[in-house]
Design a protein around this motif. Sequence first.
Motif, PDB file in Angstrom:
ATOM      1  N   ILE A   3       0.871  -1.174   0.000  1.00 51.89           N
ATOM      2  CA  ILE A   3       0.000   0.000   0.000  1.00 51.89           C
ATOM      3  C   ILE A   3       0.906   1.222   0.000  1.00 51.89           C
ATOM      4  CG2 ILE A   3      -1.658   1.369   1.315  1.00 51.89           C
ATOM      5  CD1 ILE A   3      -2.937  -1.183   2.238  1.00 51.89           C
ATOM      6  N   ASP A   4       0.706   2.088  -0.962  1.00 50.39           N
ATOM      7  CA  ASP A   4       1.404   3.369  -0.920  1.00 50.39           C
ATOM      8  C   ASP A   4       0.552   4.281  -0.052  1.00 50.39           C
ATOM      9  OD1 ASP A   4       2.716   5.708  -1.224  1.00 50.39           O
ATOM     10  OD2 ASP A   4       2.713   5.708  -3.418  1.00 50.39           O
ATOM     11  N   SER A   5       1.026   4.516   1.174  1.00 52.38           N
ATOM     12  CA  SER A   5       0.196   5.229   2.154  1.00 52.38           C
ATOM     13  C   SER A   5       0.182   6.735   1.930  1.00 52.38           C
ATOM     14  CB  SER A   5       0.675   4.914   3.579  1.00 52.38           C
ATOM     15  OG  SER A   5       1.899   5.587   3.853  1.00 52.38           O
ATOM     16  N   HIS A   6       0.964   7.220   0.957  1.00 53.43           N
ATOM     17  CA  HIS A   6       0.998   8.679   0.754  1.00 53.43           C
ATOM     18  C   HIS A   6       1.555   9.009  -0.629  1.00 53.43           C
ATOM     19  CE1 HIS A   6       1.360  12.777   2.825  1.00 53.43           C
ATOM     20  NE2 HIS A   6       1.880  12.986   1.632  1.00 53.43           N
ATOM     21  N   ALA A   7       0.658   9.389  -1.523  1.00 57.53           N
ATOM     22  CA  ALA A   7       1.076   9.858  -2.850  1.00 57.53           C
ATOM     23  C   ALA A   7       0.202  11.050  -3.210  1.00 57.53           C
ATOM     24  CB  ALA A   7       0.909   8.752  -3.878  1.00 57.53           C
ATOM     25  N   HIS A   8       0.593  11.748  -4.258  1.00 53.41           N
ATOM     26  CA  HIS A   8      -0.196  12.906  -4.721  1.00 53.41           C
ATOM     27  C   HIS A   8      -0.530  12.736  -6.195  1.00 53.41           C
ATOM     28  CE1 HIS A   8       0.518  15.072  -0.972  1.00 53.41           C
ATOM     29  NE2 HIS A   8       1.802  14.762  -1.068  1.00 53.41           N
ATOM     30  N   PRO A 204       4.691  12.914  -6.452  1.00 51.51           N
ATOM     31  CA  PRO A 204       5.831  12.822  -7.381  1.00 51.51           C
ATOM     32  C   PRO A 204       7.198  13.154  -6.769  1.00 51.51           C
ATOM     33  CG  PRO A 204       4.756  14.952  -7.646  1.00 51.51           C
ATOM     34  CD  PRO A 204       3.954  14.183  -6.611  1.00 51.51           C
ATOM     35  N   TYR A 205       7.262  13.336  -5.438  1.00 53.67           N
ATOM     36  CA  TYR A 205       8.514  13.759  -4.790  1.00 53.67           C
ATOM     37  C   TYR A 205       9.312  12.564  -4.262  1.00 53.67           C
ATOM     38  CZ  TYR A 205       5.485  17.873  -4.656  1.00 53.67           C
ATOM     39  OH  TYR A 205       4.612  18.878  -4.988  1.00 53.67           O
ATOM     40  N   LEU A 206      10.519  12.845  -3.763  1.00 57.02           N
ATOM     41  CA  LEU A 206      11.331  11.903  -2.963  1.00 57.02           C
ATOM     42  C   LEU A 206      11.567  10.539  -3.619  1.00 57.02           C
ATOM     43  CD1 LEU A 206       9.754  12.554   0.567  1.00 57.02           C
ATOM     44  CD2 LEU A 206      11.676  13.720  -0.510  1.00 57.02           C
ATOM     45  N   THR A 207      11.941  10.543  -4.864  1.00 57.69           N
ATOM     46  CA  THR A 207      12.135   9.318  -5.646  1.00 57.69           C
ATOM     47  C   THR A 207      13.270   8.460  -5.087  1.00 57.69           C
ATOM     48  OG1 THR A 207      11.511  10.686  -7.502  1.00 57.69           O
ATOM     49  CG2 THR A 207      12.368   8.479  -8.008  1.00 57.69           C
ATOM     50  N   PRO A 208      12.996   7.177  -4.832  1.00 54.93           N
ATOM     51  CA  PRO A 208      14.055   6.296  -4.301  1.00 54.93           C
ATOM     52  C   PRO A 208      15.088   5.911  -5.366  1.00 54.93           C
ATOM     53  CG  PRO A 208      12.041   5.034  -4.683  1.00 54.93           C
ATOM     54  CD  PRO A 208      11.711   6.476  -4.979  1.00 54.93           C
ATOM     55  N   VAL A 209      16.256   5.509  -4.900  1.00 51.94           N
ATOM     56  CA  VAL A 209      17.243   4.831  -5.737  1.00 51.94           C
ATOM     57  C   VAL A 209      16.571   3.534  -6.217  1.00 51.94           C
ATOM     58  CG1 VAL A 209      19.496   3.672  -5.672  1.00 51.94           C
ATOM     59  CG2 VAL A 209      19.151   5.817  -4.392  1.00 51.94           C
ATOM     60  N   PRO A 210      16.650   3.089  -7.451  1.00 51.60           N
ATOM     61  CA  PRO A 210      17.555   3.550  -8.508  1.00 51.60           C
ATOM     62  C   PRO A 210      16.935   4.575  -9.478  1.00 51.60           C
ATOM     63  CG  PRO A 210      16.522   1.512  -9.175  1.00 51.60           C
ATOM     64  CD  PRO A 210      15.918   1.879  -7.842  1.00 51.60           C
ATOM     65  N   HIS A 211      15.780   5.150  -9.112  1.00 50.13           N
ATOM     66  CA  HIS A 211      15.115   6.094 -10.027  1.00 50.13           C
ATOM     67  C   HIS A 211      15.366   7.543  -9.632  1.00 50.13           C
ATOM     68  CE1 HIS A 211      13.090   2.727 -11.868  1.00 50.13           C
ATOM     69  NE2 HIS A 211      12.638   2.335 -10.693  1.00 50.13           N
ATOM     70  N   ARG A 212      16.214   7.757  -8.638  1.00 48.23           N
ATOM     71  CA  ARG A 212      16.482   9.087  -8.114  1.00 48.23           C
ATOM     72  C   ARG A 212      16.749  10.076  -9.252  1.00 48.23           C
ATOM     73  NH1 ARG A 212      20.719  10.735  -3.245  1.00 48.23           N
ATOM     74  NH2 ARG A 212      19.785  12.793  -2.946  1.00 48.23           N
ATOM     75  N   GLY A 213      16.102  11.262  -9.147  1.00 44.98           N
ATOM     76  CA  GLY A 213      16.276  12.261 -10.201  1.00 44.98           C
ATOM     77  C   GLY A 213      15.090  12.298 -11.156  1.00 44.98           C
ATOM     78  N   LYS A 214      14.327  11.177 -11.197  1.00 38.98           N
ATOM     79  CA  LYS A 214      13.118  11.141 -12.027  1.00 38.98           C
ATOM     80  C   LYS A 214      11.902  11.463 -11.166  1.00 38.98           C
ATOM     81  CE  LYS A 214      14.331   6.965 -13.929  1.00 38.98           C
ATOM     82  NZ  LYS A 214      13.968   5.676 -14.453  1.00 38.98           N
ATOM     83  N   ARG A 215      10.752  11.606 -11.806  1.00 36.21           N
ATOM     84  CA  ARG A 215       9.504  11.761 -11.065  1.00 36.21           C
ATOM     85  C   ARG A 215       9.216  10.463 -10.317  1.00 36.21           C
ATOM     86  NH1 ARG A 215       4.018  11.328 -14.362  1.00 36.21           N
ATOM     87  NH2 ARG A 215       4.877   9.225 -14.412  1.00 36.21           N
ATOM     88  N   ASN A 216       8.752  10.584  -9.073  1.00 35.47           N
ATOM     89  CA  ASN A 216       8.404   9.396  -8.301  1.00 35.47           C
ATOM     90  C   ASN A 216       6.998   8.927  -8.666  1.00 35.47           C
ATOM     91  OD1 ASN A 216       8.710   7.368  -6.417  1.00 35.47           O
ATOM     92  ND2 ASN A 216       8.685   8.713  -4.635  1.00 35.47           N
ATOM     93  N   GLU A 217       6.705   7.643  -8.461  1.00 39.06           N
ATOM     94  CA  GLU A 217       5.346   7.128  -8.674  1.00 39.06           C
ATOM     95  C   GLU A 217       5.123   5.920  -7.768  1.00 39.06           C
ATOM     96  OE1 GLU A 217       5.842   6.017 -12.987  1.00 39.06           O
ATOM     97  OE2 GLU A 217       5.230   4.054 -12.186  1.00 39.06           O
ATOM     98  N   PRO A 218       3.850   5.565  -7.486  1.00 40.61           N
ATOM     99  CA  PRO A 218       3.560   4.512  -6.505  1.00 40.61           C
ATOM    100  C   PRO A 218       4.262   3.175  -6.761  1.00 40.61           C
ATOM    101  CG  PRO A 218       1.581   5.770  -6.921  1.00 40.61           C
ATOM    102  CD  PRO A 218       2.613   6.286  -7.893  1.00 40.61           C
ATOM    103  N   SER A 219       4.483   2.791  -8.022  1.00 36.53           N
ATOM    104  CA  SER A 219       5.117   1.482  -8.273  1.00 36.53           C
ATOM    105  C   SER A 219       6.546   1.422  -7.718  1.00 36.53           C
ATOM    106  CB  SER A 219       5.119   1.151  -9.769  1.00 36.53           C
ATOM    107  OG  SER A 219       5.960   2.034 -10.469  1.00 36.53           O
TER     108      SER A 219
END
Length: 260
Positions: A3-8, A204-219
């Motif tokens: 569950i992604d408990s917090h997205a926008h 769309p914030y705080l993207t984890p490694v290995p996608h750091r620098g891109k837009r974040n998304e729930p997947s």
Amino acid sequence: MFIDSHAHLEMKEFNADREEVINRAGREGVNFIITVGTNLKLSLKAVTLADKYENIYATVGVHPHDAAKTNQNTLDDLKNLVKTHKKIVAYGEIGLDFFRNISPQEKQLELFGLQLELAKELNLPVVIHDREAHRQSLEAVQASGVRSGVFHCFSGDYNMAKKCMDLGFYISIPGTVTFDKSKTIQDVAARVPLSSMLLETDAPYLTPVPHRGKRNEPSFIVHTAKKVAEIKKITWDEVARETSINAMNLFGIKTPASAG
Ligand SMILES: [Zn+2]
């Protein structure tokens, strides 16, 4: 299951491919997404998304950045929204941001107090944004009597986490835990028991490694789960399962299987 408990998802960053992002999350095993309102307009959009997609739930509230632009009418509108929509599962995100100080601190404190009262009246758990305002956030929660919610994108140390847990709150771990230099949140992830933990993307914030620098998304939440598992030396599906159960308990979400 995640569950992604917090997205926008209501934010404009997803206007071009929102449907694709939502479908991709489903394919990657994200069963539910909580999309979080930050002002009246975006709260309305969040609720519209929750009405449209079975696997999306919404929260409504005014972020501390917007405190100066908010009045009693805004809060009345949010209250009506909650009363007329079943898929609003929490009040927030609300709180204090003394890092960016986009609204004056007195305004933020006043609005936080009012919204904690409103959440209590509506009998909803709260989603708290606390940046560089740990002491003041805890004091406001303590004074309000609200004892159900989550400190989203947790940014304190373990001491602070302990105080939040003592008040009955969950600690939500964001994708920044995957950054090498994020030692404080890694320590929090190591010491907070799974039973008090949620995972979130804050997309769309705080993207984890290995996608750091891109837009974040729930997947991308899978990367956060894997990092927490590595830190705790357990399997990532245990992390995914336990944090999902916590989110479902907090937000009152029932799986189709357990419904009826
Ligand atoms: Zn957020």
